[in-house]
Design an enzyme around this catalytic site. Structure first.
Site, PDB file in Angstrom:
ATOM      1  N   ASP A 242      27.471  42.744  32.229  1.00  0.00           N
ATOM      2  CA  ASP A 242      27.460  43.220  33.614  1.00  0.00           C
ATOM      3  C   ASP A 242      26.137  43.932  33.854  1.00  0.00           C
ATOM      4  OD1 ASP A 242      29.913  43.702  35.831  1.00  0.00           O
ATOM      5  OD2 ASP A 242      28.205  45.062  36.055  1.00  0.00           O
ATOM      6  N   SER A 243      25.682  43.909  35.093  1.00  0.00           N
ATOM      7  CA  SER A 243      24.395  44.549  35.401  1.00  0.00           C
ATOM      8  C   SER A 243      24.538  46.060  35.606  1.00  0.00           C
ATOM      9  CB  SER A 243      23.780  43.919  36.649  1.00  0.00           C
ATOM     10  OG  SER A 243      24.697  44.008  37.716  1.00  0.00           O
ATOM     11  N   ASN A 268      21.741  40.918  33.458  1.00  0.00           N
ATOM     12  CA  ASN A 268      21.886  40.065  34.634  1.00  0.00           C
ATOM     13  C   ASN A 268      22.386  38.711  34.113  1.00  0.00           C
ATOM     14  OD1 ASN A 268      21.261  37.959  36.484  1.00  0.00           O
ATOM     15  ND2 ASN A 268      19.895  39.362  37.562  1.00  0.00           N
ATOM     16  N   CYS A 327      35.130  35.409  45.010  1.00  0.00           N
ATOM     17  CA  CYS A 327      35.808  36.351  45.919  1.00  0.00           C
ATOM     18  C   CYS A 327      35.102  36.410  47.272  1.00  0.00           C
ATOM     19  CB  CYS A 327      35.924  37.731  45.286  1.00  0.00           C
ATOM     20  SG  CYS A 327      34.357  38.451  44.817  1.00  0.00           S
TER      21      CYS A 327
HETATM   22  N1  SAH Z   1      35.571  40.989  36.244  1.00  0.00           N
HETATM   23  C1  SAH Z   1      35.737  42.327  36.782  1.00  0.00           C
HETATM   24  C2  SAH Z   1      35.307  42.460  38.236  1.00  0.00           C
HETATM   25  C3  SAH Z   1      33.906  41.975  38.493  1.00  0.00           C
HETATM   26  S1  SAH Z   1      33.272  42.480  40.023  1.00  0.00           S
HETATM   27  C4  SAH Z   1      37.196  42.722  36.617  1.00  0.00           C
HETATM   28  O1  SAH Z   1      38.017  41.873  36.288  1.00  0.00           O
HETATM   29  O2  SAH Z   1      37.511  43.899  36.835  1.00  0.00           O
HETATM   30  C5  SAH Z   1      31.645  41.871  39.928  1.00  0.00           C
HETATM   31  C6  SAH Z   1      30.752  42.574  38.933  1.00  0.00           C
HETATM   32  O3  SAH Z   1      29.518  41.874  38.892  1.00  0.00           O
HETATM   33  C7  SAH Z   1      30.408  44.033  39.234  1.00  0.00           C
HETATM   34  O4  SAH Z   1      30.818  44.807  38.145  1.00  0.00           O
HETATM   35  C8  SAH Z   1      28.866  44.060  39.343  1.00  0.00           C
HETATM   36  O5  SAH Z   1      28.304  45.202  38.730  1.00  0.00           O
HETATM   37  C9  SAH Z   1      28.484  42.812  38.598  1.00  0.00           C
HETATM   38  N2  SAH Z   1      27.236  42.116  38.948  1.00  0.00           N
HETATM   39  C10 SAH Z   1      26.731  41.836  40.161  1.00  0.00           C
HETATM   40  N3  SAH Z   1      25.630  41.051  40.065  1.00  0.00           N
HETATM   41  C11 SAH Z   1      25.436  40.826  38.735  1.00  0.00           C
HETATM   42  C12 SAH Z   1      24.494  40.068  37.981  1.00  0.00           C
HETATM   43  N4  SAH Z   1      23.536  39.359  38.570  1.00  0.00           N
HETATM   44  N5  SAH Z   1      24.604  40.054  36.633  1.00  0.00           N
HETATM   45  C13 SAH Z   1      25.575  40.765  36.024  1.00  0.00           C
HETATM   46  N6  SAH Z   1      26.514  41.468  36.691  1.00  0.00           N
HETATM   47  C14 SAH Z   1      26.451  41.508  38.020  1.00  0.00           C
END
Ligand code: SAH
Length: 384
Positions: A242-243, A268, A327
């Site tokens: 996660d970023s 990322n 989503c």
């Molecule tokens: N899978 C999680 C919810 C994910 S929400 C669960 O089940 O609870 C989306 C997530 O993507 C967020 O935590 C956000 O920080 C992350 N995010 C957004 N852009 C990103 C990227 N380019 N690379 C990695 N993470 C990213």
């Protein structure tokens, strides 16, 4: 008595067909207009009532319906709507208790984390009524604390300031609590959204059933909900990406606390896929943020989703499983399925659809309100 406003003649507004919003441009506005937060009746071109809604003078969405009847929100109705939403959730300890238009409370989001509540007011009318809303929640649920997460960016469109406070006035420290069978670090004043994401909790358990003995990649893991559940269910290895540094820290602390063998890294996901083309996983979860937040961003979002699914499919072992979610309400189930199909075609992988999933019942879909139908997922097994 509620002030009544009429729709303009012109192209038929969606509100006539059951949508809960009317835009300022759709309403005759040459007389005195209501103040933000007032309860207003809207009338169609034939003089038929479209119900009662909250007025917003700053937002383009000027009117949001809370009832099909002619009734003020300031009588017993506000408490009645809150109680009806709570009852609909049937005492689930961790869930979304109130979800805005889908619960006839446009702009009010309340999430329950066991004995804590997190409240968001996203419209002027709801913000104005927060004291009564908080009183009602206290009376009904006796929470240990209520966090008021008024830091969502859409508040600006309503002319509202941002703040994060608590009902008691004291700061709330992060704490550990059980969600499913995992102890999770819940930081309602600091975490994303109302503290965490509650809409994938059922999917965490569902995907964990497939995880035993597999090497798992949890991409866009936030606090590691999928990855931790998979580790608990006996995954061979788990890597979460996660970023957000805070989210990864929380995931790492949870892995330690639950004595689970799962690694979480700040990355990322797009860059990570670019740099890691030789690794193999047996289960990959893709749960990115909504890429299509506006109409204009749909094409770019489709390309982003395609890229992710293509990369993930390439890294899967034979018989590997892909759980892939979107989503964005602007990307329909069919559009997302086509993205996944074209990714499989380009990756030259044959796959079967094990399951197609949607959002949980505590995030109810309101018919004729496409904005409420947002989460879709496909669970695939790669054949070759
Ligand atoms: N899978 C999680 C919810 C994910 S929400 C669960 O089940 O609870 C989306 C997530 O993507 C967020 O935590 C956000 O920080 C992350 N995010 C957004 N852009 C990103 C990227 N380019 N690379 C990695 N993470 C990213």
């Amino acid at each position: 008595m509620l002030q009544s406003l009429r729709l303009k003649s012109g192209p038929p507004a969606r509100v006539i067909f059951g949508h809960p919003w009317a835009f300022l441009g759709e309403i005759i506005s040459n007389g005195p207009l209501p103040k933000s937060g007032e309860c207003v009746e809207l009338i169609d071109l034939k003089g038929k009532s479209l119900g009662s809604g909250l007025w917003s003078s700053k937002s383009q969405i000027a009117w949001r319906r809370y009832s099909h009847r002619l009734v003020s929100l300031d009588g017993p109705l506000l408490d009645e709507l809150i109680l009806a939403s709570i009852r609909r959730r049937e005492n689930k300890p961790v869930c979304r208790l109130i979800w805005s238009e889908a619960d006839n409370l446009p702009g009010l989001v309340v999430d329950r984390y066991n004995d804590l509540l997190s409240v968001q007011a996203l419209t002027f009318g709801i913000d104005q009524r927060l004291p009564q809303i908080i009183d009602c929640l206290k009376r009904e649920l006796q929470p240990r604390e209520i966090v008021i997460r008024n830091d969502a960016s859409v508040r600006k469109l309503e002319g509202l300031d941002n703040s994060i406070t608590t009902a008691s006035g004291n700061p709330l420290e992060p704490c550990w609590m059980k969600i499913g069978d995992i102890e999770v670090r819940v930081d309602l004043m600091g975490g994303q959204k109302t503290g965490m994401y509650l809409d994938q909790i059922e999917q965490h358990a569902r995907i964990a059933q497939l995880a035993k003995g597999r090497r798992v990649l949890d991409a866009f893991c936030n606090q590691g909900g999928f990855g931790l559940a998979c580790a608990k269910a006996g995954a061979l290895s788990v890597l979460g990406l996660d970023s957000s540094e805070e989210a990864i820290k929380a995931a790492q602390l949870a892995a330690e606390r639950n004595k689970l063998n799962a690694k979480f890294e700040v990355a990322n996901v797009f860059d990570w896929f670019g740099a890691n083309r030789e690794v193999t996983f047996d289960l990959i979860i893709l749960d990115p943020p909504p890429f299509a937040r506006s109409k204009e961003s749909v094409d770019g979002a489709m390309r982003g989703y395609k890229e992710l699914n293509l990369r993930a499919l390439r890294l899967l072992s034979p018989k590997g499983i892909l759980a892939t979610y979107s989503c964005s309400h602007r990307i329909s189930d069919e559009m997302y399925f086509e993205v996944v199909e074209s990714a499989a075609r380009d990756a030259r992988r044959q796959a079967i659809l094990l399951d197609r999933v949607s959002q949980p019942s505590d995030h109810p879909i309101l018919l004729n309100f496409p904005e409420s139908r947002y989460l879709k997922g496909f669970i695939l097994e790669v054949r070759s």
